[in-house]
Design an enzyme around this catalytic site. Structure first.
Site, PDB file in Angstrom:
ATOM      1  N   SER A  43     -14.958   8.551  -2.444  1.00  0.00           N
ATOM      2  CA  SER A  43     -13.722   8.842  -3.167  1.00  0.00           C
ATOM      3  C   SER A  43     -13.566   7.980  -4.402  1.00  0.00           C
ATOM      4  CB  SER A  43     -12.540   8.548  -2.246  1.00  0.00           C
ATOM      5  OG  SER A  43     -12.699   7.225  -1.752  1.00  0.00           O
ATOM      6  N   LYS A  69      -6.219  10.249  -4.791  1.00  0.00           N
ATOM      7  CA  LYS A  69      -7.534  10.007  -4.199  1.00  0.00           C
ATOM      8  C   LYS A  69      -8.329  11.302  -4.354  1.00  0.00           C
ATOM      9  CE  LYS A  69      -9.413   8.256   0.186  1.00  0.00           C
ATOM     10  NZ  LYS A  69      -9.043   7.423   1.351  1.00  0.00           N
ATOM     11  N   ASP A 122       1.337   7.454  -2.527  1.00  0.00           N
ATOM     12  CA  ASP A 122       2.106   6.356  -3.135  1.00  0.00           C
ATOM     13  C   ASP A 122       1.144   5.488  -3.937  1.00  0.00           C
ATOM     14  OD1 ASP A 122       4.847   6.441  -2.305  1.00  0.00           O
ATOM     15  OD2 ASP A 122       4.201   5.866  -0.278  1.00  0.00           O
ATOM     16  N   ALA A 161       0.114   1.895  -5.081  1.00  0.00           N
ATOM     17  CA  ALA A 161       0.330   0.479  -4.742  1.00  0.00           C
ATOM     18  C   ALA A 161      -0.314  -0.326  -5.863  1.00  0.00           C
ATOM     19  CB  ALA A 161      -0.309   0.164  -3.398  1.00  0.00           C
ATOM     20  N   ASP A 217      -8.922   0.494  12.061  1.00  0.00           N
ATOM     21  CA  ASP A 217      -9.683  -0.285  11.072  1.00  0.00           C
ATOM     22  C   ASP A 217      -8.759  -1.163  10.232  1.00  0.00           C
ATOM     23  OD1 ASP A 217     -12.106   0.460   8.398  1.00  0.00           O
ATOM     24  OD2 ASP A 217     -11.871  -1.246   9.773  1.00  0.00           O
TER      25      ASP A 217
END
Ligand SMILES: Nc1ncnc2c1ncn2[C@@H]1O[C@H](COP(=O)(O)OP(=O)(O)OP(=O)(O)O)[C@@H](O)[C@H]1O
Ligand SMILES: O=C(O)[C@@H]1CCC(=O)N(CCc2ccc(Cl)cc2)[C@H]1c1ccccc1Cl
Length: 325
Positions: A46, A63, A113, A115, A158
């Site tokens: 990605s 993404k 969102d 960040a 994870d």
């Protein structure tokens, strides 16, 4: 705004008109609705790009996944898990929110969102360690986000500082749900079609032993290395590792290679550096328990003296982030 159950491909907006009648608007977004900006980072499959919605001027992280690459690497399953998990976790301040998904012939797009302050990992690497106030603040937010995930039948699997991003107010946004485990919804024993919303069972629907995924070496729990059964307590183990790492700058189980790290985990071979606060030692030692059933539950962690002066609940997400030190 409600979220269409099928997936966040459409964003349902309710608006009352002049006579107070609720109008339902569905919004279908596509590539052309956004102005793409700087690349925020690259993953194995990605690229994440900052983007602005051309109508609302709101900023997002988009993404972008290359279909050919995903198919070649047999990662289609992870794409679906990430989408389904993010759709289930649509409403918590500490979890990256998925607004839209769309695709074109080459790529899949997840509108998330933004960040803007990067990974908690980078902050920790730069500062070396966090003081008690910062550690209490960030670990309390992480615990609250994990509590919400678990209550919605999601095990992250994870958790690590790289997957804890920081928003514009330096509050956390947990990300990277492609390897999460969605606890299935079981029909009640008597076979009646139970209401699927309430009986999220704690037993995952797929066969445990088929699971090949384990998280990142330093944060993997012992049960994942021995009998592959990932439960909610595996996230609690990772939480313990992160809490330890925030205070002293390195994870409790770290060796020169993965195999050695796994050995240390299975043998519970870790120690506290001098100066590690006693109240934190006590908590960490009750999280890094080999037996998953012996680890504290989230309620017990919230009640631990380490969080004595932390108020869990909405104020945790409105109070000002402490100056990093
Ligand atoms: N919502 C976001 N806001 C800002 N930056 C982000 C956001 N999501 C991801 N990033 C950054 O983009 C990079 C790639 O993230 P992505 O989740 O696509 O891959 P990854 O999970 O980091 O890598 P891999 O797929 O190998 O595990 C990361 O460095 C991450 O810090
Ligand atoms: O589940 C969905 O929301 C739709 C359903 C329709 C659809 O075609 N897709 C894409 C399916 C897909 C998944 C992986 C690859 Cl490599 C290619 C196509 C899904 C999709 C679209 C955009 C972004 C993600 C996904 Cl999974």
């Amino acid at each position: 705004d409600d979220w269409a159950e099928r997936g966040a491909a459409v964003h349902v907006q309710r608006e009352a008109d002049a006579n107070g009648n609720v109008q339902i608007k569905t919004i279908k977004k596509g590539v052309k609705d956004f102005t793409f900006g700087r690349i925020l980072g690259e993953g194995s499959f990605s690229t994440v790009v900052a983007a602005t919605d051309r109508q609302t001027l709101r900023e997002y992280a988009i993404k972008i996944l290359d279909k050919r690459h995903i198919i070649k690497e047999k990662k289609v399953k992870y794409v679906n898990i990430e989408k389904n998990t993010l759709n289930r976790l649509g409403d918590h301040p500490g979890i990256v929110r998925l607004y839209y998904t769309f695709q074109d012939e080459r790529s899949l797009y997840f509108v998330l969102d933004l960040a803007p302050n990067g990974e908690l990992f980078s902050v920790l690497k730069k500062l070396g360690t966090l003081n008690m106030e910062c550690t209490q603040y960030y670990s309390a937010q992480l615990l609250d986000a994990v509590d919400y995930m678990h209550n919605h039948g999601v095990i992250h699997r994870d958790l690590k500082p790289e997957n804890i991003l920081l928003d514009e107010n330096m509050r956390i946004k947990v990300t990277d749900f492609g390897t999460a485990k969605l606890l299935g919804v079981r029909k009640p024993v008597d076979g009646t079609a139970g209401d699927s919303s309430d009986n999220i069972s704690s037993i995952p629907i797929e066969d445990e032993r088929l699971n090949s995924f384990v998280g990142t070496a330093e944060y993997v729990s012992p049960e994942l290395l021995t009998d592959k059964a990932a439960g909610k307590s595996s996230d609690i183990w990772a939480f313990g590792c992160i809490l330890y790492q925030l205070l002293c700058g390195k994870p409790p189980f770290k060796a020169s290679n993965e195999y050695q790290t796994f050995q240390k985990i299975i043998k519970l071979e870790y120690s506290f550096p001098a100066g590690f606060p006693q109240v934190a030692r006590d908590l960490v030692s009750k999280l890094l328990a080999t037996d998953p059933l012996k680890r504290l539950t989230i309620e017990q962690i919230k009640a631990h003296p380490f969080f004595a002066d932390v108020v869990f609940g909405p104020t945790l997400w409105s109070r000002k982030a402490p100056r990093l030190a």
